[in-house]
Design an enzyme around this catalytic site. Structure first.
Site, PDB file in Angstrom:
ATOM      1  N   ASN A 108       0.847  -1.191   0.000  1.00  0.00           N
ATOM      2  CA  ASN A 108       0.000   0.000   0.000  1.00  0.00           C
ATOM      3  C   ASN A 108       0.883   1.240   0.000  1.00  0.00           C
ATOM      4  OD1 ASN A 108      -2.350   1.661   0.389  1.00  0.00           O
ATOM      5  ND2 ASN A 108      -1.816   1.820   2.564  1.00  0.00           N
ATOM      6  N   HIS A 110       1.053   5.204   1.290  1.00  0.00           N
ATOM      7  CA  HIS A 110       0.416   6.045   2.310  1.00  0.00           C
ATOM      8  C   HIS A 110       1.122   7.401   2.344  1.00  0.00           C
ATOM      9  CE1 HIS A 110      -1.845   6.908   5.918  1.00  0.00           C
ATOM     10  NE2 HIS A 110      -0.740   7.362   6.454  1.00  0.00           N
ATOM     11  N   ASP A 146      -2.415   0.634   7.813  1.00  0.00           N
ATOM     12  CA  ASP A 146      -1.172   1.395   7.602  1.00  0.00           C
ATOM     13  C   ASP A 146      -0.042   0.981   8.548  1.00  0.00           C
ATOM     14  OD1 ASP A 146      -2.589   2.855   5.699  1.00  0.00           O
ATOM     15  OD2 ASP A 146      -3.199   4.377   7.159  1.00  0.00           O
TER      16      ASP A 146
HETATM   17  C1  GRF Z   1      -2.676   9.038  -2.280  1.00  0.00           C
HETATM   18  O1  GRF Z   1      -2.237  10.150  -1.592  1.00  0.00           O
HETATM   19  C2  GRF Z   1      -2.317   7.791  -1.542  1.00  0.00           C
HETATM   20  O2  GRF Z   1      -1.112   7.880  -0.841  1.00  0.00           O
HETATM   21  C3  GRF Z   1      -3.448   7.658  -0.559  1.00  0.00           C
HETATM   22  O3  GRF Z   1      -4.585   8.067  -1.286  1.00  0.00           O
HETATM   23  C4  GRF Z   1      -4.183   8.958  -2.318  1.00  0.00           C
HETATM   24  C5  GRF Z   1      -4.695   8.360  -3.576  1.00  0.00           C
HETATM   25  O4  GRF Z   1      -4.493   9.183  -4.689  1.00  0.00           O
HETATM   26  N1  GRF Z   1      -3.503   6.322  -0.027  1.00  0.00           N
HETATM   27  P1  GRF Z   1      -4.664   8.593  -6.141  1.00  0.00           P
HETATM   28  O5  GRF Z   1      -6.058   7.958  -6.229  1.00  0.00           O
HETATM   29  O6  GRF Z   1      -3.606   7.548  -6.333  1.00  0.00           O
HETATM   30  O7  GRF Z   1      -4.528   9.727  -7.073  1.00  0.00           O
END
Ligand code: GRF
Length: 316
Positions: A108, A110, A146
């Site tokens: 994932n 984050h 997370d």
């Molecule tokens: C990103 O900031 C990611 O880190 C978080 O959610 C956001 C998703 O953005 N988990 P995107 O859909 O990839 O543009």
């Protein structure tokens, strides 16, 4: 080598998914995106994925028990024959069933420097805390949100006057760079020579009286009072091959193995008729099978006393 098949789960914009899709366009990228799935049929990223010719799946989670919904997603991931899962802005807590089904194969991204600021509103939290740097992390997915081991991070400076939005924009740039890099490392980690040696070592040293030494720079495993039973060879004389050399019954077995599977087996130079080279770098290594080779080889190398004690122990 075959590319690792990755399913990406999204809930919205999908810019990280897009970054992975475009990174995968490089010929030498070790992964390909085979599915983009979403728990929100309106997720903007779905359109982009479809336009890029990637298979998509969307189903709203609303009104469906968590584990049941996750089972649907797992079914789709399996149908797409994906080996790995990359969460990219997937806004669903995952069931224990899901995290255990994909344990060690899901990551994932984050938007914080974990372990700081799990969950939502990470940029507000970093600004409120007066941090000098923010950033992003890619981590292995575990049952806790997370929380899994961090595989990679990028720091992003916080500027005077930053708002959560301006900071998020810059962190997102870092995310797009980081994710594909970490994913590439992640999907190839078992095929790195160091990981292969570690795997072989664990198996070889599990046998009685086994020890390891270096011979001409090559890690080799032997049995005390007996002989060597497994050599780990990596790019020997620049041949580019990673393989294990094990003992076999003799020239007939050697010839038969090479004839049946010439891509995998080879006669190791200077080792003679009673050794076979088994390639570990073809991308489809069956490690249990390698374990069987090492076992047979250990049997041939062990002094009879040690071997007999092992035979007996094995019968029980
Ligand atoms: C990103 O900031 C990611 O880190 C978080 O959610 C956001 C998703 O953005 N988990 P995107 O859909 O990839 O543009």
């Amino acid at each position: 080598m075959a590319k690792a098949r990755v399913a990406v789960l999204i809930s919205g914009r999908g810019s990280n998914m897009a970054a992975l899709v475009y990174a995968a366009r490089r010929e030498d990228c070790p992964f390909e995106i085979v599915l983009v799935a979403s728990n929100d049929p309106e997720a903007a990223g779905l359109k982009l994925a479809a336009a890029e010719g990637i298979q998509t799946f969307a189903k709203s989670h609303k009104g469906i028990p968590r584990a049941e919904f996750d089972a649907v997603i797992t079914g789709e991931i399996k149908r797409a024959k994906a080996d790995f899962v990359a969460l990219a802005g997937y806004m669903r807590l995952l069931s224990a069933e899901f995290t255990s089904a994909w344990a060690g194969r899901a990551i994932n991204i984050h938007p914080s420097l974990l372990p700081r600021y799990k969950g939502l509103h990470t940029h507000e939290a970093a600004l409120m805390a007066g941090d000098k740097v923010a950033g992003c992390s890619v981590h292995i997915v575990t049952a806790e949100l997370d929380d899994g081991p961090v595989l990679g991070q990028t720091e992003v400076a916080i500027l005077p006057g930053d708002t959560p939005e301006t900071l998020a924009d810059r962190v997102l740039i870092a995310e797009h760079q980081l994710y594909s890099r970490v994913l590439a490392d992640f999907v190839t980690r078992d095929s790195r020579p160091e990981a292969m040696l570690e795997n072989l070592r664990e198996r070889a040293l599990a046998f009685p009286a086994a020890y390891e030494k270096l011979s001409h720079g090559m890690p080799v495993f032997g049995v005390e009072g007996g002989k060597m039973f497994a050599y780990f060879t990596r790019d020997h004389h620049g041949d580019g091959i990673t393989a294990v050399l094990v003992k076999i019954s003799g020239i007939e077995e050697q010839a038969m193995l090479i004839e049946n599977d010439p891509a995998r087996y080879y006669r190791p130079a200077y080792f003679g008729d009673s050794w076979i080279g088994v390639r570990l770098d073809l991308g489809d290594t069956d490690w249990d099978h390698i374990g069987d080779w090492v076992r047979k080889s250990w049997m041939l190398a062990a002094p009879s006393k040690v071997r007999k004690a092992f035979d007996l122990a094995d019968e029980f």
